[in-house]
Structure formats: structure tokens, C-alpha cells
Scaffold this motif. Structure first.
Motif, PDB file in Angstrom:
ATOM      1  N   ALA A 198       0.846  -1.182   0.000  1.00 43.29           N
ATOM      2  CA  ALA A 198       0.000   0.000   0.000  1.00 43.29           C
ATOM      3  C   ALA A 198       0.888   1.240   0.000  1.00 43.29           C
ATOM      4  O   ALA A 198       2.050   1.172   0.411  1.00 43.29           O
ATOM      5  CB  ALA A 198      -0.901  -0.006   1.222  1.00 43.29           C
ATOM      6  N   PRO A 199       0.365   2.366  -0.457  1.00 39.18           N
ATOM      7  CA  PRO A 199       1.164   3.601  -0.479  1.00 39.18           C
ATOM      8  C   PRO A 199       1.741   3.925   0.891  1.00 39.18           C
ATOM      9  O   PRO A 199       1.016   3.957   1.887  1.00 39.18           O
ATOM     10  CB  PRO A 199       0.148   4.657  -0.921  1.00 39.18           C
ATOM     11  CG  PRO A 199      -0.878   3.903  -1.693  1.00 39.18           C
ATOM     12  CD  PRO A 199      -0.981   2.567  -1.021  1.00 39.18           C
ATOM     13  N   GLY A 200       3.043   4.133   0.933  1.00 39.13           N
ATOM     14  CA  GLY A 200       3.692   4.511   2.173  1.00 39.13           C
ATOM     15  C   GLY A 200       3.874   3.392   3.171  1.00 39.13           C
ATOM     16  O   GLY A 200       4.286   3.638   4.313  1.00 39.13           O
ATOM     17  N   LYS A 201       3.596   2.164   2.762  1.00 38.04           N
ATOM     18  CA  LYS A 201       3.706   1.038   3.687  1.00 38.04           C
ATOM     19  C   LYS A 201       4.662  -0.021   3.147  1.00 38.04           C
ATOM     20  O   LYS A 201       5.009  -0.032   1.969  1.00 38.04           O
ATOM     21  CB  LYS A 201       2.334   0.413   3.952  1.00 38.04           C
ATOM     22  CG  LYS A 201       1.359   1.335   4.665  1.00 38.04           C
ATOM     23  CD  LYS A 201       0.090   0.598   5.025  1.00 38.04           C
ATOM     24  CE  LYS A 201      -0.857   1.495   5.807  1.00 38.04           C
ATOM     25  NZ  LYS A 201      -2.106   0.768   6.191  1.00 38.04           N
ATOM     26  N   GLU A 202       5.058  -0.903   4.037  1.00 35.33           N
ATOM     27  CA  GLU A 202       5.899  -2.014   3.641  1.00 35.33           C
ATOM     28  C   GLU A 202       5.063  -3.058   2.891  1.00 35.33           C
ATOM     29  O   GLU A 202       3.848  -3.157   3.064  1.00 35.33           O
ATOM     30  CB  GLU A 202       6.518  -2.670   4.878  1.00 35.33           C
ATOM     31  CG  GLU A 202       7.445  -1.762   5.666  1.00 35.33           C
ATOM     32  CD  GLU A 202       8.735  -1.494   4.906  1.00 35.33           C
ATOM     33  OE1 GLU A 202       9.177  -0.335   4.905  1.00 35.33           O
ATOM     34  OE2 GLU A 202       9.269  -2.445   4.308  1.00 35.33           O
ATOM     35  N   ARG A 203       5.749  -3.864   2.106  1.00 33.62           N
ATOM     36  CA  ARG A 203       5.067  -4.973   1.442  1.00 33.62           C
ATOM     37  C   ARG A 203       4.579  -5.957   2.501  1.00 33.62           C
ATOM     38  O   ARG A 203       5.295  -6.262   3.457  1.00 33.62           O
ATOM     39  CB  ARG A 203       6.010  -5.683   0.481  1.00 33.62           C
ATOM     40  CG  ARG A 203       5.363  -6.780  -0.338  1.00 33.62           C
ATOM     41  CD  ARG A 203       6.359  -7.353  -1.313  1.00 33.62           C
ATOM     42  NE  ARG A 203       7.461  -8.020  -0.647  1.00 33.62           N
ATOM     43  CZ  ARG A 203       8.611  -8.340  -1.229  1.00 33.62           C
ATOM     44  NH1 ARG A 203       8.798  -8.013  -2.511  1.00 33.62           N
ATOM     45  NH2 ARG A 203       9.562  -8.958  -0.573  1.00 33.62           N
ATOM     46  N   GLU A 204       3.362  -6.434   2.332  1.00 32.32           N
ATOM     47  CA  GLU A 204       2.818  -7.377   3.297  1.00 32.32           C
ATOM     48  C   GLU A 204       2.320  -8.645   2.603  1.00 32.32           C
ATOM     49  O   GLU A 204       1.860  -8.619   1.464  1.00 32.32           O
ATOM     50  CB  GLU A 204       1.681  -6.744   4.111  1.00 32.32           C
ATOM     51  CG  GLU A 204       0.422  -6.429   3.334  1.00 32.32           C
ATOM     52  CD  GLU A 204      -0.737  -5.996   4.215  1.00 32.32           C
ATOM     53  OE1 GLU A 204      -0.813  -6.405   5.395  1.00 32.32           O
ATOM     54  OE2 GLU A 204      -1.591  -5.240   3.707  1.00 32.32           O
ATOM     55  N   TYR A 205       2.409  -9.699   3.344  1.00 33.71           N
ATOM     56  CA  TYR A 205       1.946 -11.010   2.884  1.00 33.71           C
ATOM     57  C   TYR A 205       0.429 -11.054   2.921  1.00 33.71           C
ATOM     58  O   TYR A 205      -0.197 -10.555   3.857  1.00 33.71           O
ATOM     59  CB  TYR A 205       2.546 -12.085   3.791  1.00 33.71           C
ATOM     60  CG  TYR A 205       1.893 -13.438   3.707  1.00 33.71           C
ATOM     61  CD1 TYR A 205       0.984 -13.842   4.681  1.00 33.71           C
ATOM     62  CD2 TYR A 205       2.192 -14.300   2.666  1.00 33.71           C
ATOM     63  CE1 TYR A 205       0.393 -15.086   4.610  1.00 33.71           C
ATOM     64  CE2 TYR A 205       1.606 -15.543   2.601  1.00 33.71           C
ATOM     65  CZ  TYR A 205       0.710 -15.938   3.575  1.00 33.71           C
ATOM     66  OH  TYR A 205       0.121 -17.166   3.510  1.00 33.71           O
ATOM     67  N   ILE A 206      -0.175 -11.662   1.872  1.00 33.71           N
ATOM     68  CA  ILE A 206      -1.620 -11.769   1.803  1.00 33.71           C
ATOM     69  C   ILE A 206      -2.080 -13.216   1.896  1.00 33.71           C
ATOM     70  O   ILE A 206      -2.908 -13.564   2.722  1.00 33.71           O
ATOM     71  CB  ILE A 206      -2.152 -11.155   0.497  1.00 33.71           C
ATOM     72  CG1 ILE A 206      -1.904  -9.661   0.488  1.00 33.71           C
ATOM     73  CG2 ILE A 206      -3.633 -11.436   0.320  1.00 33.71           C
ATOM     74  CD1 ILE A 206      -2.589  -8.936   1.636  1.00 33.71           C
ATOM     75  N   ALA A 207      -1.546 -14.057   1.033  1.00 34.02           N
ATOM     76  CA  ALA A 207      -2.028 -15.432   0.979  1.00 34.02           C
ATOM     77  C   ALA A 207      -1.010 -16.297   0.262  1.00 34.02           C
ATOM     78  O   ALA A 207      -0.175 -15.796  -0.492  1.00 34.02           O
ATOM     79  CB  ALA A 207      -3.370 -15.500   0.249  1.00 34.02           C
ATOM     80  N   ALA A 208      -1.109 -17.592   0.485  1.00 35.73           N
ATOM     81  CA  ALA A 208      -0.223 -18.539  -0.186  1.00 35.73           C
ATOM     82  C   ALA A 208      -0.948 -19.847  -0.401  1.00 35.73           C
ATOM     83  O   ALA A 208      -1.918 -20.173   0.310  1.00 35.73           O
ATOM     84  CB  ALA A 208       1.052 -18.760   0.615  1.00 35.73           C
ATOM     85  N   ILE A 209      -0.469 -20.594  -1.374  1.00 37.27           N
ATOM     86  CA  ILE A 209      -1.051 -21.891  -1.685  1.00 37.27           C
ATOM     87  C   ILE A 209       0.076 -22.852  -1.993  1.00 37.27           C
ATOM     88  O   ILE A 209       1.057 -22.503  -2.660  1.00 37.27           O
ATOM     89  CB  ILE A 209      -2.037 -21.770  -2.861  1.00 37.27           C
ATOM     90  CG1 ILE A 209      -2.777 -23.081  -3.109  1.00 37.27           C
ATOM     91  CG2 ILE A 209      -1.356 -21.270  -4.125  1.00 37.27           C
ATOM     92  CD1 ILE A 209      -3.989 -22.935  -4.044  1.00 37.27           C
ATOM     93  N   SER A 210      -0.053 -24.064  -1.498  1.00 36.40           N
ATOM     94  CA  SER A 210       0.968 -25.071  -1.728  1.00 36.40           C
ATOM     95  C   SER A 210       0.983 -25.511  -3.191  1.00 36.40           C
ATOM     96  O   SER A 210       0.067 -25.208  -3.952  1.00 36.40           O
ATOM     97  CB  SER A 210       0.733 -26.269  -0.819  1.00 36.40           C
ATOM     98  OG  SER A 210      -0.494 -26.895  -1.147  1.00 36.40           O
TER      99      SER A 210
END
Length: 121
Positions: free
Chosen positions: A40-52
Motif C-alpha cells: 500500500a502507499p507509504g507502507k511495507e510490502r505485506e503477505y496476503i495469501a499462499a497456496i501449496s
């Protein structure tokens, strides 16, 4: 070398749905866990989801749990992120990533260029 290309971003209103796609080329990703991240603007990259790699295990970050769904089609070498009940705070550049491992823990070493998602209130 793996290339990842995201698509499906856009401008939507709060409460709408959007589906992102991430198409891979260069090699099959059927052995790789895949993940979605956002910045997001002005924020660090963040984890959302993952799939095996098999698709049998999925994992979600708390902010999107119950609203977003990650799934994959290994025959198409593509992973998807179905985003429902979007909120303005979901506005970000969304990135997909591929791991060298089959489990969702990562690490994620291949990254796409990102696709912009903007949610208006």
C-alpha cells in the motif's frame, strides 16, 4: 528463469469483487508454492495469501481471511486471487511470487511486476 505476470487489477468500489491472475512462464510451477503480497502507499510490502504446490494447503493473512481466496490451475500455470468485499484499505499494488519449495512457508524468490488495485469508498 521464471516470469510472473499479474493481471486483473483496476478501480472498484467498496464491497465489490475482483479476481487477480498470475500467469507464469519459463518453467512449470506445479512444484512451487505460490503467494500473493501487496504494498500500500507509504507502507511495507505485506503477505496476503499462499497456496501449496498441490493446492491442498492455503494460508491467509488476518486482514483478508474470509474475504480473499487463493487458488491455482497447474494445467494453466496460473494462480488466482479472488477478492471479495473489498475495502478502501485493500488499495495497493498486488504482487504474486513463486517459491522454490512446495510448501507455503516460502521463501518466495520469483516476483511479478505487480498490478494496481484501487478501492474507492
Amino acid at each position: 528463469q521464471v516470469q510472473l505476470v499479474e493481471s486483473g487489477g483496476g478501480l472498484v468500489q467498496a464491497g465489490d469483487s475482483l479476481r487477480l491472475s498470475c500467469a507464469a512462464s519459463g518453467r512449470t510451477l506445479s512444484w512451487s508454492a505460490m503467494g500473493w503480497f501487496r504494498r500500500a502507499p507509504g507502507k511495507e510490502r505485506e503477505y496476503i495469501a499462499a497456496i501449496s504446490a498441490s493446492g491442498g494447503v492455503t494460508d491467509y493473512a488476518f486482514p483478508v481471511k474470509g474475504r480473499f481466496i487463493i487458488f491455482r490451475d497447474n494445467a494453466k500455470n496460473t494462480v488466482y486471487l479472488q477478492m471479495n468485499s473489498l475495502k478502501p484499505e485493500d488499495t495497493a499494488v498486488y504482487y504474486c511470487a513463486a517459491s522454490e519449495r512446495s510448501v507455503v512457508d516460502g521463501p518466495y524468490v520469483y516476483w511479478g511486476q505487480g498490478t494496481q488495485v484501487t478501492v474507492s469508498s
